[in-house]
Design a protein around this motif. Structure first.
Motif, mmCIF file in Angstrom:
data_model
loop_
_atom_site.group_PDB
_atom_site.id
_atom_site.type_symbol
_atom_site.label_atom_id
_atom_site.label_comp_id
_atom_site.label_asym_id
_atom_site.label_seq_id
_atom_site.Cartn_x
_atom_site.Cartn_y
_atom_site.Cartn_z
ATOM 1 N N GLN A 1 1.820 9.609 -14.848
ATOM 2 C CA GLN A 1 1.341 10.835 -14.225
ATOM 3 C C GLN A 1 1.534 10.919 -12.720
ATOM 4 O OE1 GLN A 1 -2.663 11.917 -15.655
ATOM 5 N NE2 GLN A 1 -2.403 10.424 -17.305
ATOM 6 N N PHE A 2 2.049 9.885 -12.087
ATOM 7 C CA PHE A 2 2.246 9.968 -10.642
ATOM 8 C C PHE A 2 3.448 9.124 -10.230
ATOM 9 C CE2 PHE A 2 -0.010 5.990 -10.944
ATOM 10 C CZ PHE A 2 0.470 5.241 -9.882
ATOM 11 N N GLY A 3 3.993 9.447 -9.084
ATOM 12 C CA GLY A 3 5.059 8.659 -8.481
ATOM 13 C C GLY A 3 4.683 8.325 -7.051
ATOM 14 N N LEU A 4 5.476 7.491 -6.411
ATOM 15 C CA LEU A 4 5.227 7.155 -5.010
ATOM 16 C C LEU A 4 5.573 8.361 -4.153
ATOM 17 C CD1 LEU A 4 6.654 3.524 -4.866
ATOM 18 C CD2 LEU A 4 4.292 4.251 -5.240
ATOM 19 N N GLY A 5 4.666 8.715 -3.270
ATOM 20 C CA GLY A 5 4.866 9.906 -2.451
ATOM 21 C C GLY A 5 3.768 10.037 -1.427
ATOM 22 N N PRO A 6 3.514 11.265 -0.962
ATOM 23 C CA PRO A 6 2.508 11.460 0.095
ATOM 24 C C PRO A 6 1.121 10.923 -0.265
ATOM 25 C CG PRO A 6 3.831 13.444 -0.196
ATOM 26 C CD PRO A 6 4.218 12.522 -1.294
ATOM 27 N N LEU A 7 0.725 11.070 -1.543
ATOM 28 C CA LEU A 7 -0.617 10.625 -1.925
ATOM 29 C C LEU A 7 -0.751 9.108 -1.948
ATOM 30 C CD1 LEU A 7 -1.488 13.128 -4.829
ATOM 31 C CD2 LEU A 7 -2.314 13.163 -2.465
ATOM 32 N N THR A 8 0.362 8.400 -2.024
ATOM 33 C CA THR A 8 0.304 6.933 -2.117
ATOM 34 C C THR A 8 0.761 6.240 -0.839
ATOM 35 O OG1 THR A 8 2.531 6.865 -3.085
ATOM 36 C CG2 THR A 8 0.674 7.008 -4.615
ATOM 37 N N GLN A 9 1.064 7.005 0.216
ATOM 38 C CA GLN A 9 1.555 6.375 1.441
ATOM 39 C C GLN A 9 0.558 5.383 2.023
ATOM 40 O OE1 GLN A 9 2.650 9.530 4.109
ATOM 41 N NE2 GLN A 9 4.699 9.756 3.245
ATOM 42 N N GLY A 10 -0.730 5.696 1.913
ATOM 43 C CA GLY A 10 -1.741 4.797 2.452
ATOM 44 C C GLY A 10 -2.043 3.610 1.565
ATOM 45 N N MET A 11 -1.290 3.421 0.464
ATOM 46 C CA MET A 11 -1.561 2.332 -0.479
ATOM 47 C C MET A 11 -0.490 1.253 -0.465
ATOM 48 S SD MET A 11 -2.756 4.711 -3.700
ATOM 49 C CE MET A 11 -3.861 6.099 -3.459
ATOM 50 N N VAL A 12 0.442 1.335 0.474
ATOM 51 C CA VAL A 12 1.540 0.365 0.465
ATOM 52 C C VAL A 12 1.042 -1.048 0.737
ATOM 53 C CG1 VAL A 12 3.306 2.046 1.076
ATOM 54 C CG2 VAL A 12 2.017 0.911 2.887
ATOM 55 N N TRP A 13 -0.132 -1.176 1.362
ATOM 56 C CA TRP A 13 -0.690 -2.492 1.632
ATOM 57 C C TRP A 13 -1.270 -3.127 0.375
ATOM 58 C CZ3 TRP A 13 -5.693 -3.213 0.208
ATOM 59 C CH2 TRP A 13 -6.459 -2.055 -0.042
ATOM 60 N N LEU A 14 -1.469 -2.320 -0.658
ATOM 61 C CA LEU A 14 -2.192 -2.772 -1.849
ATOM 62 C C LEU A 14 -1.449 -3.925 -2.522
ATOM 63 C CD1 LEU A 14 -4.681 -2.016 -3.602
ATOM 64 C CD2 LEU A 14 -3.131 -0.657 -5.009
ATOM 65 N N ASP A 15 -2.155 -5.013 -2.756
ATOM 66 C CA ASP A 15 -1.536 -6.150 -3.433
ATOM 67 C C ASP A 15 -2.627 -6.993 -4.070
ATOM 68 O OD1 ASP A 15 -0.007 -8.191 -4.381
ATOM 69 O OD2 ASP A 15 1.138 -8.508 -2.537
ATOM 70 N N CYS A 16 -2.850 -6.769 -5.357
ATOM 71 C CA CYS A 16 -3.839 -7.557 -6.100
ATOM 72 C C CYS A 16 -3.215 -8.785 -6.746
ATOM 73 C CB CYS A 16 -4.509 -6.690 -7.154
ATOM 74 S SG CYS A 16 -5.575 -5.394 -6.462
ATOM 75 N N GLY A 17 -1.926 -9.040 -6.459
ATOM 76 C CA GLY A 17 -1.286 -10.247 -6.944
ATOM 77 C C GLY A 17 -0.596 -10.084 -8.290
ATOM 78 N N SER A 18 0.038 -11.159 -8.722
ATOM 79 C CA SER A 18 0.783 -11.129 -9.984
ATOM 80 C C SER A 18 -0.142 -10.956 -11.181
ATOM 81 C CB SER A 18 1.601 -12.412 -10.142
ATOM 82 O OG SER A 18 0.755 -13.559 -10.099
ATOM 83 N N GLY A 19 -1.434 -11.230 -11.013
ATOM 84 C CA GLY A 19 -2.373 -11.010 -12.095
ATOM 85 C C GLY A 19 -2.625 -9.547 -12.376
ATOM 86 N N ALA A 20 -2.178 -8.658 -11.446
ATOM 87 C CA ALA A 20 -2.362 -7.228 -11.637
ATOM 88 C C ALA A 20 -1.107 -6.540 -12.133
ATOM 89 C CB ALA A 20 -2.810 -6.575 -10.323
ATOM 90 N N ASP A 21 0.077 -7.008 -11.711
ATOM 91 C CA ASP A 21 1.301 -6.287 -12.082
ATOM 92 C C ASP A 21 2.384 -7.171 -12.697
ATOM 93 O OD1 ASP A 21 2.485 -7.660 -9.935
ATOM 94 O OD2 ASP A 21 2.201 -5.987 -8.549
ATOM 95 N N GLY A 22 2.125 -8.469 -12.808
ATOM 96 C CA GLY A 22 3.079 -9.354 -13.480
ATOM 97 C C GLY A 22 4.209 -9.864 -12.630
ATOM 98 N N LEU A 23 4.343 -9.392 -11.371
ATOM 99 C CA LEU A 23 5.444 -9.822 -10.505
ATOM 100 C C LEU A 23 4.998 -11.015 -9.671
ATOM 101 C CD1 LEU A 23 8.331 -9.135 -9.499
ATOM 102 C CD2 LEU A 23 7.256 -7.781 -7.684
ATOM 103 N N ASP A 24 5.681 -12.159 -9.814
ATOM 104 C CA ASP A 24 5.294 -13.373 -9.094
ATOM 105 C C ASP A 24 5.367 -13.158 -7.589
ATOM 106 O OD1 ASP A 24 4.897 -14.719 -11.458
ATOM 107 O OD2 ASP A 24 6.905 -15.615 -11.502
ATOM 108 N N ARG A 25 4.422 -13.790 -6.876
ATOM 109 C CA ARG A 25 4.368 -13.717 -5.420
ATOM 110 C C ARG A 25 4.786 -15.057 -4.813
ATOM 111 N NH1 ARG A 25 3.110 -9.313 -7.465
ATOM 112 N NH2 ARG A 25 1.744 -7.768 -6.457
ATOM 113 N N ALA A 26 5.120 -15.012 -3.529
ATOM 114 C CA ALA A 26 5.539 -16.240 -2.846
ATOM 115 C C ALA A 26 4.396 -17.230 -2.744
ATOM 116 C CB ALA A 26 6.069 -15.895 -1.444
ATOM 117 N N TRP A 27 3.171 -16.737 -2.722
ATOM 118 C CA TRP A 27 2.040 -17.650 -2.576
ATOM 119 C C TRP A 27 1.534 -18.208 -3.900
ATOM 120 C CZ3 TRP A 27 1.221 -12.361 -1.034
ATOM 121 C CH2 TRP A 27 0.546 -11.590 -1.979
ATOM 122 N N ASP A 28 2.044 -17.731 -5.031
ATOM 123 C CA ASP A 28 1.573 -18.224 -6.324
ATOM 124 C C ASP A 28 1.850 -19.714 -6.488
ATOM 125 O OD1 ASP A 28 0.730 -15.725 -6.968
ATOM 126 O OD2 ASP A 28 2.223 -15.334 -8.519
#
Length: 425
Positions: free
Chosen positions: A161-188
């Protein structure tokens, strides 16, 4: 060791200071979280804290490690930290990493941008009802209404229901880690790092939390109650179950077996002058009886045709050995399966699948397996047919009004015990 510095498990508590993780404050927040959300206490204490200056706030990996920024702990009040604790462990309890991986494969999503969308969608699923009643919403928490979306939906629904755009510009800092989206992080720390939970331990924690929620009716939000029900009654992969049931029935003793003189029995050697036939295994014949009564929707009939094609694959792809009977109150013509798209499903009246069974058994040669695709609103044969039977059952809810069958007191019979039943959908 990848990831940030990690304090030894037995080190003494360290109070806050520049660049030093204030464990007293962090654990006080966890204690507050367990007081206001006691049903997640098992999960909160199963998390292992890893100090890291590479995470923006707090983040989790799929192995139940919680990476914590010392600076974030210093500047965040204890009440808000308690909300972050519950938020992060919610990602793990709801298996957002595994679900994100499945969505990525199914929809062809890849790259950091898509994983950020998954993190935002997962946050919307959690945050719409997790806060309040003693749990303070952390500053900057993403809510469905922030994106103009309705509450109460799942991550997979929000993602459409949504894509990246004006409403999500303030969320680029968001990072709950690989436990939230499955993508491994450098700190894992990865699967071989210290203090990770095994798959069985993770499942045990989820089950304990689900027990706590179901054992305290009315104390958990709707989203958590729905999750707990799914943990206790996990959805089954019905297509695999249906295919396995058909293959099991087709491979059973007596199915697809016949006598032949083309290869004499080895027992003939003990009877001079007598030729005994041997038992030959042949591909099984399958008859699919499709319920075409008025209580079965067009979408379900379309799904039934797809299952016919899948059934033909389950018996080795021999379409000449699969026949189809459409049946409401009366059985229609028996079709040989040439192509599922060419089968005419005729009906629309009441339901009596006993006529469908009779038509299937009148066929020559007789089938080895009968597969019935129905909503179950039918009388069943009183005696089992002389072959294996598999019932694919379209689910029904008594509250939706579809159970009337022209009689408000009508109660359909359950499938008989001699049939293998698989719920479809």
């Amino acid at each position: 060791m990848s990831g940030g510095a990690r304090r030894a498990p037995n080190a003494p508590p360290v109070h806050g200071g520049p660049g030093v993780l204030d464990l007293d404050k962090l654990y006080a927040a966890r204690l507050h979280a367990t007081r206001v959300r006691p049903y997640v206490a098992t999960a909160l204490f199963a998390l292992h804290v890893v100090e890291s200056r590479r995470v923006p706030t707090m983040a989790v990996d799929r192995h139940w490690r919680c990476y914590v920024s010392p600076a974030f702990v210093d500047r965040t009040p204890v009440e808000e930290l308690a909300g972050v604790w519950v938020h992060e462990v919610s990602h793990l309890l709801r298996d957002h990493h595994g679900r994100s991986d499945r969505v990525a494969r199914e929809r062809g999503l890849s790259g950091p941008g898509e994983r950020l969308r998954m993190n935002i969608a997962a946050d919307c699923e959690i945050n719409d009802d997790v806060f309040g009643d003693g749990l303070v919403r952390p500053e900057g928490a993403v809510l469905p209404r922030t994106l103009g979306l309705a509450p109460g939906e799942l991550m997979e629904d929000y993602l459409r229901q949504f894509g990246l755009g004006p409403l999500t510009q303030g969320m680029v800092w968001l990072d709950c880690g690989s436990g939230a989206d499955g993508l491994d992080r450098a700190w894992d720390l990865g699967p071989d790092g210290a203090h990770g939970l095994t798959e069985h331990e993770r499942d045990a924690v989820r089950f304990r939390v689900a027990q706590g929620i179901t054992g305290r009716p009315g104390s958990a939000p709707e989203g958590w109650r729905r999750w707990a029900e799914e943990v206790f009654h996990a959805p089954q992969p019905w297509r695999e179950l249906l295919g396995a049931a058909v293959r099991s029935a087709a491979a059973g003793s007596g199915a697809g077996e016949d006598y032949t003189y083309g290869r004499p029995s080895r027992r003939s050697a003990g009877l001079p002058g007598v030729v005994l036939p041997s038992l030959r295994r042949r591909p099984p014949r399958v008859c699919v009886v499709i319920d075409t009564s008025g209580s079965v929707s067009d979408a379900e009939l379309g799904g039934a045709l797809l299952e016919v094609a899948a059934i033909s694959r389950a018996v080795g792809g021999r379409r000449d050995l699969v026949t189809v009977v459409s049946c409401d109150a009366a059985a229609r013509t028996v079709h040989a399966l040439c192509g599922a798209e060419g089968i005419a499903l005729v009906g629309g009246g009441g339901t009596d699948l006993r006529t469908g069974f009779a038509a299937a058994l009148r066929a020559s040669p007789r089938p080895d397996v009968i597969v019935v695709l129905t909503d179950g609103q039918t009388p069943w044969p009183e005696t089992p047919p002389p072959c294996r039977t598999v019932v694919g059952l379209f689910p029904r809810d008594a509250r939706d009004g579809s159970m009337d069958e022209e009689n408000p007191d009508y109660e359909p019979d359950t499938p008989p015990p001699w049939a293998r039943v698989v719920t479809i959908g």
